[in-house]
Design an enzyme around this catalytic site. Structure first.
Site, short mmCIF file in Angstrom:
data_model
loop_
_atom_site.label_atom_id
_atom_site.label_comp_id
_atom_site.label_asym_id
_atom_site.label_seq_id
_atom_site.Cartn_x
_atom_site.Cartn_y
_atom_site.Cartn_z
N HIS A 18 0.82 -1.21 0.00
CA HIS A 18 0.00 0.00 0.00
C HIS A 18 0.86 1.27 0.00
O HIS A 18 1.55 1.54 0.98
CB HIS A 18 -0.88 -0.04 1.26
N GLU A 45 1.07 -0.69 -5.01
CA GLU A 45 -0.15 0.13 -5.05
C GLU A 45 0.21 1.57 -5.34
O GLU A 45 1.09 2.15 -4.69
CB GLU A 45 -0.93 0.05 -3.74
N ASP A 47 -1.49 5.45 -6.01
CA ASP A 47 -2.58 6.41 -6.11
C ASP A 47 -2.18 7.45 -7.15
O ASP A 47 -1.03 7.90 -7.17
CB ASP A 47 -2.80 7.14 -4.78
N HIS A 60 -1.06 10.41 -2.98
CA HIS A 60 -2.35 10.08 -2.40
C HIS A 60 -3.28 11.28 -2.33
O HIS A 60 -4.47 11.19 -2.66
CB HIS A 60 -2.17 9.51 -0.98
N GLU A 127 -4.85 3.28 -8.55
CA GLU A 127 -6.12 3.92 -8.16
C GLU A 127 -6.29 5.28 -8.84
O GLU A 127 -5.40 6.14 -8.74
CB GLU A 127 -6.17 4.10 -6.64
N GLN A 163 -8.25 0.34 -9.66
CA GLN A 163 -9.19 0.47 -8.54
C GLN A 163 -9.64 1.92 -8.43
O GLN A 163 -8.90 2.85 -8.79
CB GLN A 163 -8.49 0.07 -7.24
O1 G3P Z 1 -6.75 1.73 -2.48
C1 G3P Z 1 -7.04 1.06 -1.31
C2 G3P Z 1 -6.83 2.03 -0.23
O2 G3P Z 1 -5.58 2.59 -0.49
C3 G3P Z 1 -7.87 3.09 -0.27
O3 G3P Z 1 -7.59 4.07 0.61
O4 G3P Z 1 -7.06 6.39 1.02
O5 G3P Z 1 -5.29 4.68 1.20
O6 G3P Z 1 -6.14 5.31 -1.03
P1 G3P Z 1 -6.45 5.16 0.42
CA CA Z 2 -5.18 3.76 -2.59
#
Ligand code: G3P
Ligand code: CA
Length: 270
Positions: A18, A45, A47, A60, A127, A163
């Site tokens: 993450h 992951e 963002d 993020h 994401e 996502q």
């Molecule tokens: O993408 C899964 C999780 O990361 C969603 O929350 O705010 O950490 O992007 P966030």
């Molecule tokens: Ca995320």
């Protein structure tokens, strides 16, 4: 007699680093992603936000304030302006016990830079953040994935999952390319009441392969229902081994964690 090879547990339960291994290094920087891989994360992951001049960057928040030494909205800044920022020193100041001089002066990476660095053999769980703020974000994402070879000529990929909390954004991606696996992120507010209805499942299955709920409000019945309907269940953000074990018992098929090393250890035990 030949010994059968023990299957890698992470083949069946995805270990999603993450924001990289963001429990140890500044989120969404190359060292955090590299550490995520070293710690056996299956997916990096990422963002996404989009700059004023249309570049997708790994960040993020919609502003640069929390994770750089600058201030302002990403949508109002050019990539050149973003590249002047230090994306690592904040981490050293916030977490002195984890501070590393190598983090000072780290740059905010673009999506293209991340893919070039980790290559076509890595896997990316991307994401679309605040897509309503960034018209054209989905088109640009698909362009980058195609240009970097993560989507092949037939539009297929086994290296990328997209996502979003935004159903609209996922539907747009699905319309542009129905072959990319999508995960609908979900946020549940109140403990014990997370329910997914038959209607919601039916709707999500039209375009997505799974759901990503916040882990702390779901229960076994939620996971069972989703799994029985054929959905992947990837809760976020799970950092404690006891929670990881419980979710695995319930039948989740992956999870987001800031500590991919912890999840790897748990997966090796089960
Ligand atoms: O993408 C899964 C999780 O990361 C969603 O929350 O705010 O950490 O992007 P966030
Ligand atoms: Ca995320």
């Amino acid at each position: 007699q030949a010994r059968t090879k023990k299957p890698n547990p992470s083949d069946s339960i995805l270990n999603i680093a993450h924001r990289g291994a963001s429990g140890y290094a500044p989120e969404h920087t190359i060292p955090a992603y590299a550490l995520g891989q070293k710690m056996k994360g299956d997916y990096i992951e990422i963002d996404l936000q989009m700059t004023k001049d249309g570049h997708l960057i790994a960040m993020h928040d919609e502003t640069v304030d929390r994770t750089t030494n600058g201030t302002g909205w990403v949508k109002d800044m050019t990539l050149a302006e973003i590249k002047k920022l230090d994306a690592g020193s904040w981490f050293n100041e916030k977490y002195p016990a984890l501070a590393n001089p190598a983090y000072v002066g780290l740059k905010v990476p673009t999506l293209e830079e991340v893919i070039h660095r980790f290559g076509r053999n890595a896997r990316y769980y991307i994401e679309t953040k605040a897509p309503e703020v960034y018209p054209g974000m989905e088109e640009e994402l698909l362009r980058v994935l195609k240009q970097t070879g993560l989507i092949n000529g037939r539009g297929r990929t086994n290296k990328v999952i997209i996502q979003s909390f935004s159903q609209e954004s996922l539907l747009k991606v699905h319309q542009l390319n129905p072959r990319i696996p999508l995960v609908q992120l979900l946020w549940y507010e109140t403990a014990g009441t997370a329910q997914i209805t038959d209607e919601e499942i039916k709707n999500i299955k039209r375009y997505a392969v799974g759901v990503g709920p916040n882990y702390d409000k779901i229960d076994q019945a939620y996971v069972s229902k989703g799994r029985q309907a054929g959905l992947e269940i990837h809760p976020y953000t799970v950092n404690e081994p006891s929670e990881m074990k419980k979710l695995i018992r319930w039948g989740v098929t992956g999870m987001f964690t800031n500590y991919p090393d912890r999840l790897h250890r748990v997966l090796c035990e089960v």
